[in-house]
Every structure is written in structure tokens, then in C-alpha cells.
Design a protein around this motif. Structure first.
Motif, mmCIF file in Angstrom:
data_model
loop_
_atom_site.group_PDB
_atom_site.id
_atom_site.type_symbol
_atom_site.label_atom_id
_atom_site.label_comp_id
_atom_site.label_asym_id
_atom_site.label_seq_id
_atom_site.Cartn_x
_atom_site.Cartn_y
_atom_site.Cartn_z
ATOM 1 N N ASN A 40 0.861 -1.186 0.000
ATOM 2 C CA ASN A 40 0.000 0.000 0.000
ATOM 3 C C ASN A 40 0.896 1.233 0.000
ATOM 4 N N PHE A 55 1.201 8.177 -1.815
ATOM 5 C CA PHE A 55 1.007 8.804 -3.111
ATOM 6 C C PHE A 55 1.410 10.274 -3.014
ATOM 7 N N SER A 59 3.832 5.771 -12.605
ATOM 8 C CA SER A 59 4.607 4.661 -12.039
ATOM 9 C C SER A 59 5.455 4.041 -13.136
ATOM 10 N N LEU A 108 3.492 -3.638 -9.988
ATOM 11 C CA LEU A 108 2.136 -4.139 -10.166
ATOM 12 C C LEU A 108 2.076 -5.430 -10.987
ATOM 13 N N TRP A 117 -4.807 1.032 -6.745
ATOM 14 C CA TRP A 117 -3.933 2.206 -6.680
ATOM 15 C C TRP A 117 -4.669 3.453 -7.147
ATOM 16 N N SER A 129 -5.509 6.708 -4.786
ATOM 17 C CA SER A 129 -4.803 7.952 -5.098
ATOM 18 C C SER A 129 -5.735 9.052 -5.589
#
Length: 276
Positions: free
Chosen positions: A6, A9, A144, A149, A216, A220
Motif C-alpha cells: 500500500n 502517493f 509509475s 504491479l 492504486w 490515489s
């Protein structure tokens, strides 16, 4: 399937006067591929009217990075190592010249995660945390590299967890440069052997996990994730009105050749091929 960590951000707020941001990733610069280097350098030399207000590099700019001392390495080294070191210095000089007029932001990838503060300074780049939220044009965009991921690639995820540890990096960087470069060559050979089993087809490699990407985005407060790593340039719907936009890798020796910039401006996201 395990969920990714986790993350925090952090937010990057673009200056109000910015009108466009360019994104690239997976250029994989290396002395053995001067064709890709030449197109990349031509991109950096474009006139000011063709440039965005910032260039954002989302990882794997370099094929490999074994420590910032490659930019100042003094002999004796093998002829191959000397060629590699000159190449890295040429890359740094090109970036430094570009950054004098256009800010360059860099996010670590799985190939260049050891690039440190000294190299960032010599290249004229500013570091971005992976992931980061870009606040621009009244919207939030999640940035990213993308490798965190790819949950189905369990071997890589274990490797990533190990090499991102501060202690591991400290111990590795304490080794002699020649030893680090030998280790990097061995790892590249192993990677190439694994790719040979899939005939180099990225569609057969582990991809970003859709539910993890959606998590995500929801956490975010973004609707779009921009990332690289997978070498599958496309727009992917992850459900709930959310999407991920994948950057192209660069390979001028491929058929057809690949080199692409993703630009974000008031018209949205659009791709700009650099080689036709």
C-alpha cells in the motif's frame, strides 16, 4: 494473488504556466545499441517550439546501472568497460544540456534502480517517487514505472523486494566496479535467455495486474495510471471508469522500429512516434 504494498502517493503539482508534459520510458540506452541512442539524442535536440514544458522519464532509461561511479570511472578497465563508461558520460552530457532549458524528472525502473543522487545531478534530472500523483490541467494522473504491479511475475517480485532494500544496495555498491559490471552482464544474459523462451514477445510476459492497478487509482484519487515496463503500449480499461496508459519501449533495431513519446496537454494524451 497477493496485493502490492500500500504505497504513499506523493503529489507533484505542475506550475500553472505549463501546457504540456512529455512521458517516455524503457529506452534501455546501452552502448551496444547506438541506433536507439541516436534517435533519443535527436529527440533531446528538438527545437524549443517542439518541446513540452517538462520531460518525465518513467524508468528504464538505461539498460543497466551498476552505480554512479560509471560516470567518473578511471582505468584500468577492459576495452568493453571503457566503451560503456564513455557511453554513459555521453548520455549524461546530452541530458544535462537538455535540462538547461527543459526540466527533466526521473523515476527509477527495474533496470536503473541504482541510479543515485550523483548521477541525477550530473544528468540534470530531478527524482520522482514511484508512484507519484501528477496534478496537472485540473486533473490527477498517477505515474509509475509499473513493475511493482506485475504480481504474476513472482520470481521478479521476490528479486525486486531484495534489491530495493537499503542494506542490499549498500553492500552491492561497495563491491569493485568491475565485479558489479560482471554481475550485471550475467543478469542480462539470464534475462535474455528467459525472453528467448517467449521469442521476445512481450504479450507472453507477466502484465500489470488489473485489480491492483484499480486499487492504486482508487486510493490515489486518479482516473488514469501512466506507466511503462511491460512494453505493451496501449490504453487498458481497468473498470469503474478507470484506465491505465502504457508507454512504448524504444528499440530501433526491431522490425518495425519502436520509439514513441506520450504527450499530455489540454487535448488529452496522445502518442507521437519518433520513427516511421
Amino acid at each position: 494473488m497477493d496485493q502490492p504494498h500500500n504505497p504513499l502517493f506523493p503529489e507533484w503539482h505542475a506550475p500553472a504556466h505549463w501546457q504540456a508534459v512529455d512521458f517516455i520510458s524503457d529506452v534501455h540506452l546501452q552502448a551496444a545499441d547506438l541506433a536507439t541512442f541516436d534517435v533519443w539524442r535527436q529527440f533531446l535536440q528538438r527545437p524549443a517550439a517542439q518541446r513540452a514544458d517538462a520531460l518525465c522519464i518513467l524508468g528504464d532509461l538505461f539498460e543497466v546501472w551498476v552505480g554512479d561511479d560509471v560516470l567518473q570511472a578511471a582505468g584500468p578497465h577492459s576495452l568493453q568497460a571503457e566503451e560503456d563508461h564513455r557511453f554513459w558520460r555521453d548520455c549524461a552530457a546530452a541530458l544535462r544540456t537538455y535540462s538547461q532549458h527543459t526540466p527533466v524528472f526521473f523515476m527509477h525502473g527495474n533496470r536503473d534502480f541504482l541510479l543515485g543522487a550523483q548521477a541525477l545531478s550530473l544528468c540534470g534530472m530531478q527524482a520522482l517517487v514511484d508512484p507519484t500523483v501528477l496534478v496537472f490541467l485540473g486533473q490527477r494522473w498517477l505515474l509509475s514505472h509499473g513493475d511493482a504491479l506485475c504480481l504474476d511475475d513472482t520470481d521478479y517480485m521476490r528479486f525486486r523486494a531484495m534489491v530495493r532494500q537499503t542494506a542490499w544496495q549498500r553492500d552491492f555498491l561497495a563491491r569493485p566496479l568491475d565485479e558489479r559490471e560482471t554481475t550485471a552482464r550475467e543478469l542480462r544474459q539470464q534475462s535474455q535467455a528467459r525472453k528467448a523462451h517467449t521469442a521476445g514477445d512481450p504479450t507472453l510476459w507477466a502484465d500489470v495486474d488489473g485489480p491492483a492497478a484499480r486499487t492504486w487509482l482508487e486510493r490515489s484519487g486518479c482516473t488514469t495510471l501512466i506507466h511503462g515496463h511491460t512494453h505493451r503500449p496501449a490504453h487498458h480499461d481497468v473498470g469503474g471508469g478507470l484506465q491505465r496508459v502504457v508507454l512504448s519501449d524504444w528499440d530501433l533495431n526491431a522490425q518495425p522500429p519502436r520509439a514513441e513519446v506520450l504527450r499530455l496537454d489540454a487535448k488529452g494524451l496522445h502518442r507521437e512516434p519518433l520513427f516511421c
